[in-house]
Design an enzyme around this catalytic site. Structure first.
Site, PDB file in Angstrom:
ATOM      1  N   GLU A   1       0.816  -1.210   0.000  1.00 11.10           N
ATOM      2  CA  GLU A   1       0.000   0.000   0.000  1.00 11.10           C
ATOM      3  C   GLU A   1       0.854   1.266   0.000  1.00 11.10           C
ATOM      4  O   GLU A   1       0.422   2.313  -0.487  1.00 11.10           O
ATOM      5  CB  GLU A   1      -0.964   0.010   1.188  1.00 11.10           C
TER       6      GLU A   1
ATOM      7  N   PHE B   1     -10.472  -7.525  15.795  1.00 10.43           N
ATOM      8  CA  PHE B   1      -9.437  -7.950  14.849  1.00 10.43           C
ATOM      9  C   PHE B   1      -9.089  -6.803  13.879  1.00 10.43           C
ATOM     10  O   PHE B   1      -9.992  -6.224  13.272  1.00 10.43           O
ATOM     11  CB  PHE B   1      -9.981  -9.158  14.075  1.00 10.43           C
ATOM     12  N   GLN B   2      -7.844  -6.485  13.782  1.00  7.63           N
ATOM     13  CA  GLN B   2      -7.309  -5.428  12.883  1.00  7.63           C
ATOM     14  C   GLN B   2      -7.781  -4.024  13.243  1.00  7.63           C
ATOM     15  O   GLN B   2      -7.697  -3.109  12.424  1.00  7.63           O
ATOM     16  CB  GLN B   2      -7.653  -5.719  11.417  1.00  7.63           C
TER      17      GLN B   2
ATOM     18  N   VAL C   1      15.602   9.107  -2.776  1.00  9.08           N
ATOM     19  CA  VAL C   1      16.331   9.872  -1.761  1.00  9.08           C
ATOM     20  C   VAL C   1      17.607   9.107  -1.430  1.00  9.08           C
ATOM     21  O   VAL C   1      17.601   7.889  -1.320  1.00  9.08           O
ATOM     22  CB  VAL C   1      15.445  10.078  -0.509  1.00  9.08           C
TER      23      VAL C   1
ATOM     24  N   PHE D   1      24.543   7.758   1.029  1.00  7.03           N
ATOM     25  CA  PHE D   1      24.247   9.133   1.446  1.00  7.03           C
ATOM     26  C   PHE D   1      24.447   9.274   2.955  1.00  7.03           C
ATOM     27  O   PHE D   1      25.003  10.257   3.440  1.00  7.03           O
ATOM     28  CB  PHE D   1      22.809   9.490   1.056  1.00  7.03           C
TER      29      PHE D   1
HETATM   30  C1  LIG Z   1      18.472  14.185   0.181  1.00  4.31           C
HETATM   31  C2  LIG Z   1      17.890  15.516  -0.149  1.00  4.31           C
HETATM   32  C3  LIG Z   1      18.703  16.616  -0.276  1.00  4.31           C
HETATM   33  C4  LIG Z   1      18.165  17.864  -0.644  1.00  4.31           C
HETATM   34  N1  LIG Z   1      19.014  18.920  -0.848  1.00  4.31           N
HETATM   35  C5  LIG Z   1      18.508  20.066  -1.397  1.00  4.31           C
HETATM   36  C6  LIG Z   1      19.370  21.131  -1.803  1.00  4.31           C
HETATM   37  O1  LIG Z   1      20.599  21.060  -1.668  1.00  4.31           O
HETATM   38  N2  LIG Z   1      18.810  22.210  -2.373  1.00  4.31           N
HETATM   39  C7  LIG Z   1      17.459  22.338  -2.560  1.00  4.31           C
HETATM   40  O2  LIG Z   1      16.998  23.331  -3.110  1.00  4.31           O
HETATM   41  N3  LIG Z   1      16.633  21.363  -2.141  1.00  4.31           N
HETATM   42  C8  LIG Z   1      17.119  20.235  -1.591  1.00  4.31           C
HETATM   43  N4  LIG Z   1      16.259  19.227  -1.239  1.00  4.31           N
HETATM   44  C9  LIG Z   1      14.821  19.458  -1.379  1.00  4.31           C
HETATM   45  C10 LIG Z   1      14.301  20.320  -0.224  1.00  4.31           C
HETATM   46  O3  LIG Z   1      14.127  19.508   0.928  1.00  4.31           O
HETATM   47  C11 LIG Z   1      12.973  20.999  -0.573  1.00  4.31           C
HETATM   48  O4  LIG Z   1      12.007  20.030  -0.841  1.00  4.31           O
HETATM   49  C12 LIG Z   1      13.087  21.914  -1.770  1.00  4.31           C
HETATM   50  O5  LIG Z   1      14.183  22.792  -1.631  1.00  4.31           O
HETATM   51  C13 LIG Z   1      11.813  22.744  -1.874  1.00  4.31           C
HETATM   52  O6  LIG Z   1      11.699  23.199  -3.168  1.00  4.31           O
HETATM   53  P1  LIG Z   1      10.649  24.332  -3.547  1.00  4.31           P
HETATM   54  O7  LIG Z   1      10.785  25.465  -2.632  1.00  4.31           O
HETATM   55  O8  LIG Z   1      10.830  24.562  -4.995  1.00  4.31           O
HETATM   56  O9  LIG Z   1       9.241  23.580  -3.450  1.00  4.31           O
HETATM   57  P2  LIG Z   1       8.136  23.470  -2.320  1.00  4.31           P
HETATM   58  O10 LIG Z   1       8.681  23.007  -1.042  1.00  4.31           O
HETATM   59  O11 LIG Z   1       7.063  22.645  -2.957  1.00  4.31           O
HETATM   60  O12 LIG Z   1       7.597  24.951  -2.095  1.00  4.31           O
HETATM   61  C14 LIG Z   1       6.777  25.597  -3.014  1.00  4.31           C
HETATM   62  C15 LIG Z   1       6.235  26.864  -2.380  1.00  4.31           C
HETATM   63  O13 LIG Z   1       5.514  27.572  -3.391  1.00  4.31           O
HETATM   64  C16 LIG Z   1       4.222  27.904  -2.915  1.00  4.31           C
HETATM   65  N5  LIG Z   1       3.350  27.903  -4.089  1.00  4.31           N
HETATM   66  C17 LIG Z   1       2.815  26.846  -4.731  1.00  4.31           C
HETATM   67  N6  LIG Z   1       2.132  27.252  -5.812  1.00  4.31           N
HETATM   68  C18 LIG Z   1       2.247  28.593  -5.864  1.00  4.31           C
HETATM   69  C19 LIG Z   1       1.791  29.587  -6.765  1.00  4.31           C
HETATM   70  N7  LIG Z   1       1.066  29.276  -7.850  1.00  4.31           N
HETATM   71  N8  LIG Z   1       2.092  30.869  -6.505  1.00  4.31           N
HETATM   72  C20 LIG Z   1       2.817  31.204  -5.399  1.00  4.31           C
HETATM   73  N9  LIG Z   1       3.291  30.311  -4.529  1.00  4.31           N
HETATM   74  C21 LIG Z   1       3.016  29.016  -4.760  1.00  4.31           C
HETATM   75  C22 LIG Z   1       3.879  26.866  -1.877  1.00  4.31           C
HETATM   76  O14 LIG Z   1       2.931  27.378  -0.960  1.00  4.31           O
HETATM   77  C23 LIG Z   1       5.260  26.604  -1.246  1.00  4.31           C
HETATM   78  O15 LIG Z   1       5.508  27.489  -0.180  1.00  4.31           O
HETATM   79  C24 LIG Z   1      16.771  17.998  -0.841  1.00  4.31           C
HETATM   80  C25 LIG Z   1      15.949  16.894  -0.669  1.00  4.31           C
HETATM   81  C26 LIG Z   1      16.490  15.661  -0.352  1.00  4.31           C
HETATM   82  C27 LIG Z   1      15.576  14.491  -0.227  1.00  4.31           C
HETATM   83  C1  LIG Z   2      12.395   5.403   4.818  1.00  6.80           C
HETATM   84  C2  LIG Z   2      13.728   6.016   5.123  1.00  6.80           C
HETATM   85  N1  LIG Z   2      14.604   5.364   5.928  1.00  6.80           N
HETATM   86  C3  LIG Z   2      15.810   5.887   6.192  1.00  6.80           C
HETATM   87  C4  LIG Z   2      16.177   7.102   5.670  1.00  6.80           C
HETATM   88  C5  LIG Z   2      17.549   7.712   5.953  1.00  6.80           C
HETATM   89  N2  LIG Z   2      18.329   7.668   4.701  1.00  6.80           N
HETATM   90  C6  LIG Z   2      18.436   8.714   3.874  1.00  6.80           C
HETATM   91  S1  LIG Z   2      19.303   8.392   2.507  1.00  6.80           S
HETATM   92  C7  LIG Z   2      19.600   6.821   2.999  1.00  6.80           C
HETATM   93  C8  LIG Z   2      20.445   5.898   2.173  1.00  6.80           C
HETATM   94  C9  LIG Z   2      19.884   5.594   0.842  1.00  6.80           C
HETATM   95  O1  LIG Z   2      20.589   4.516   0.334  1.00  6.80           O
HETATM   96  P1  LIG Z   2      20.486   4.053  -1.157  1.00  6.80           P
HETATM   97  O2  LIG Z   2      19.076   3.970  -1.590  1.00  6.80           O
HETATM   98  O3  LIG Z   2      21.284   2.826  -1.319  1.00  6.80           O
HETATM   99  O4  LIG Z   2      21.127   5.253  -1.953  1.00  6.80           O
HETATM  100  P2  LIG Z   2      22.669   5.758  -1.865  1.00  6.80           P
HETATM  101  O5  LIG Z   2      22.661   6.951  -1.008  1.00  6.80           O
HETATM  102  O6  LIG Z   2      23.481   4.640  -1.361  1.00  6.80           O
HETATM  103  O7  LIG Z   2      22.991   6.075  -3.272  1.00  6.80           O
HETATM  104  C10 LIG Z   2      19.012   6.562   4.249  1.00  6.80           C
HETATM  105  C11 LIG Z   2      19.126   5.284   4.985  1.00  6.80           C
HETATM  106  C12 LIG Z   2      15.216   7.759   4.871  1.00  6.80           C
HETATM  107  N3  LIG Z   2      15.470   8.946   4.335  1.00  6.80           N
HETATM  108  N4  LIG Z   2      14.021   7.180   4.589  1.00  6.80           N
END
Ligand SMILES: Cc1cc2nc3c(=O)[nH]c(=O)nc-3n(C[C@H](O)[C@H](O)[C@H](O)COP(=O)(O)OP(=O)(O)OC[C@H]3O[C@@H](n4cnc5c(N)ncnc54)[C@H](O)[C@@H]3O)c2cc1C
Ligand SMILES: Cc1ncc(C[n+]2csc(CCOP(=O)(O)OP(=O)(O)O)c2C)c(N)n1
Length: 575
Positions: free
Chosen positions: A51, A113-114, A383, A468
């Protein structure tokens, strides 16, 4: 004529709201709904193996289309499994309705159950979560749920006991038939004048744009031209901002480009447009900050703001443009663009693969994916390090799309998101950048690719590690622990599951195998043995992080793991 059952009315209401698919796994309490779906033609039941996959797939569909997408789980564990994917959809603010089937209504409260309490469980990852305990509540409750998911952008949950679903409905047809709301919203004239004044007065202006800039590309470019402002993007905005953009200076943040970082830090005024970029330390301290967001509660959430206004980006920029004075000094823009070119070149230099020369650099794999992929490909990145490679090496062009668990940050999103993307767009190429850890986490749904005949292409960055986290541990100055992965032969596993399975172990194998996978008429998995220790340096290292790396090296030596240090050096200094 026989009266409709509640489940039937629910399904009819969803069909009228434009829903074409429901992702889920069946179960006793869902039987009424499953049977109603079986007996109609508008909505397809998309049977997945977990799911969580259903919820991620629905989230991907909602992200790509902007329309409501639906997932369903049976009572107790069935709907509980939805929760992580629902959190992701909710945090990404995409409209998803979850149908949480429930235990028989007369058993609620008996520890049956559940038994769980879905209204409590899903409260935190939804705008609306209500129990239907009487047939009279249908279709009103589901209509409120749909409206809430669409208007507030996020998740709504309808909790429906199996017995109530099978009862005769009181109402016989859906009540609401109006199209999804798309209002144009702009700040007041006074607010626009204030914003324009601050921007006109400022010397060096930089724009930070995010996902809220979707659909406002023309206006964004026009404003940047008038302000001679470099445009930095947050990851969520990459697909909407980066392309056909002469002002593009890359992304900021830990995974970003040094040019994005400096363009913001060196600015006198920062114009934030539709972004929720979460990392406070990457905002300038001394610049005047102006923020536009459709949701007032976002203003000033991530940094101090001098002028915050509510509006949609397109309408707001249109109204702002005539108030802006054309700037003539282009030095800030030129310096930022030159910096970007150097940063881009630096990253491109890392994306090389010479025949016979191992290890395969993951940057190279991402680059080849970018080159081989179709102009309208949909990418889903896990991620982990695949997010880094996707952010840095996938080129957006206005037609390509990018999916990832960017705000919730959950592993394992790429495969289920690809399932939702491919079902929604059967004729488009859907490609994942999967982690080996991420793929393994929801691997059961490889089976869905064959079952639903989805020609998704999976590219596995197989580094035998949760790399990572390993990097995070190094940066924090602790020894990596618990990050080893002893992987199976993913290609053989894929073959066993009815996919084309390929494995690349040297750089020269990557491109031909990827081409083979992409041309294969069906799902394919390409397992690539990539380098484990590929440091992904942030644009600027804080003192703490530099200390962290140093401590790691000392600890590694003390621990007799000097070999690893040499590997690190070879990989990152002498490549
Ligand atoms: C492992 C990992 C590393 C990351 N590292 C980075 C990084 O180095 N740099 C980075 O940038 N991000 C990074 N991110 C992503 C980060 O966590 C955020 O999700 C991202 O920066 C948010 O992007 P955003 O502001 O474009 O989008 P959103 O978080 O979706 O924000 C959009 C905003 O726009 C507003 N909005 C929506 N529609 C409209 C509209 N029509 N008009 C006006 N406002 C509107 C919303 O209300 C919201 O506030 C990483 C994510 C992961 C998983
Ligand atoms: C559900 C979940 N569990 C744990 C984490 C913490 N976490 C972030 S990145 C990562 C490693 C991801 O490993 P992999 O998919 O092998 O990618 P790699 O970074 O090795 O390329 C972990 C454990 C997470 N973000 N989400």
């Amino acid at each position: 004529m026989a009266r409709k059952r509640v489940a039937e009315l629910l399904v009819e209401t969803l069909a009228i709201a434009g829903v074409r698919r429901i992702y889920g796994v069946v179960g006793d309490s869902l039987n009424g709904i499953a049977d109603s779906i079986r007996r109609q033609k508008d909505i397809r039941w998309c049977h997945v193996r977990h799911e969580e996959t259903a919820a991620f797939a629905a989230g991907a569909e909602a992200h790509l289309t902007g329309h409501l997408a639906v997932c369903a789980g049976s009572c107790g564990p069935g709907n509980l499994h939805l929760i992580n994917g629902l959190y992701d959809a909710h945090r990404s603010r995409v409209p998803v309705l979850a149908i949480a089937a429930h235990i028989p209504s007369h058993e609620i409260g008996s520890g049956y159950f559940q038994e769980t309490h879905p209204e409590h469980l899903f409260r935190d990852c939804s705008h609306y979560c209500e129990l239907v305990s009487q047939p009279e509540q249908m279709p009103r409750v589901v209509e409120i749920a749909i409206q809430t998911a669409l208007a507030r952008r996020g998740v709504a949950v309808v909790v429906l006991p199996g017995d109530v679903a099978l009862r005769e409905a009181v109402e016989q047809r859906p009540r609401l038939r109006f199209p999804e709301p798309h209002p144009s919203i702009r700040p007041s004239d006074e607010e626009l004048t204030t914003m324009a004044g601050l921007l006109n007065e400022a010397g060096k202006v930089t724009i930070l744009g995010g996902a809220g800039c979707a659909g406002a590309h023309t206006e964004l470019i026009e404003v940047a031209g008038k302000l001679k402002a470099p445009i930095v993007h947050a990851l969520g905005g990459k697909e909407f901002i980066e392309y056909d953009n002469p002002f593009d200076v890359g992304m900021t943040g830990l995974l970003g480009f040094s040019s994005g970082y400096h363009a913001m830090m060196d600015s006198d005024a920062l114009l934030m447009l539709g972004t929720d970029f979460p990392y406070q330390q990457f905002f300038p301290e001394h610049a005047t900050i102006i923020q536009v967001d459709i949701r007032g509660e976002q203003l000033g959430r991530r940094t101090k703001v001098d002028a915050g206004v509510v509006g949609d980006i397109k309408t707001t920029l249109r109204a702002l443009l005539p108030r802006l004075v054309q700037k003539t000094d282009g030095r800030h823009l030129d310096a930022s663009l030159q910096h970007y070119q150097r940063a881009r070149q630096g990253l491109d230099d890392l994306a090389t693969g010479e025949a016979g020369r191992k290890p395969i650099h993951p940057q190279y794999v991402a680059r080849v994916v970018d080159e081989v992929a179709a102009p309208d490909a949909i990418f889903a990145v896990d991620v982990g390090t695949p997010t880094i490679w996707g952010a840095r090496y996938l080129t957006m062009n206005g037609k390509r799309r990018l999916l990832g668990s960017f705000m919730h940050g959950s592993m394992a999103g790429a495969l289920p998101q690809a399932i939702g993307a491919q079902l929604t767009y059967p004729d488009r190429q859907v490609i994942t950048l999967s982690g080996d850890g991420g793929l393994a986490m929801l691997m059961g749904d490889l089976l869905t690719l064959r079952q639903l005949q989805l020609p998704v292409k999976l590219v596995v960055f197989n580094n035998d590690a949760l790399a990572f986290v390993e990097l995070e541990m190094k940066a924090a100055g602790i020894l990596d622990f618990g990050t080893d992965l002893r992987n199976p032969d993913f290609a053989k596993m894929a073959e066993g599951a009815g996919l084309l399975g390929l494995r690349a172990e040297t750089p020269e194998q990557v491109r031909p195998m990827l081409v083979q996978a992409v041309n294969h008429d069906g799902p394919a998995l390409l397992d690539v043995a990539v380098n484990r220790q590929e440091l992904a340096m942030p644009p600027t290292l804080t003192l703490d992080e530099i200390r962290g790396f140093a401590v790691f090296m000392i600890k590694a030596v003390l621990n007799g793991r000097g070999d690893e240090l040499i590997d690190l050096a070879k990989t990152n200094l002498f490549r």
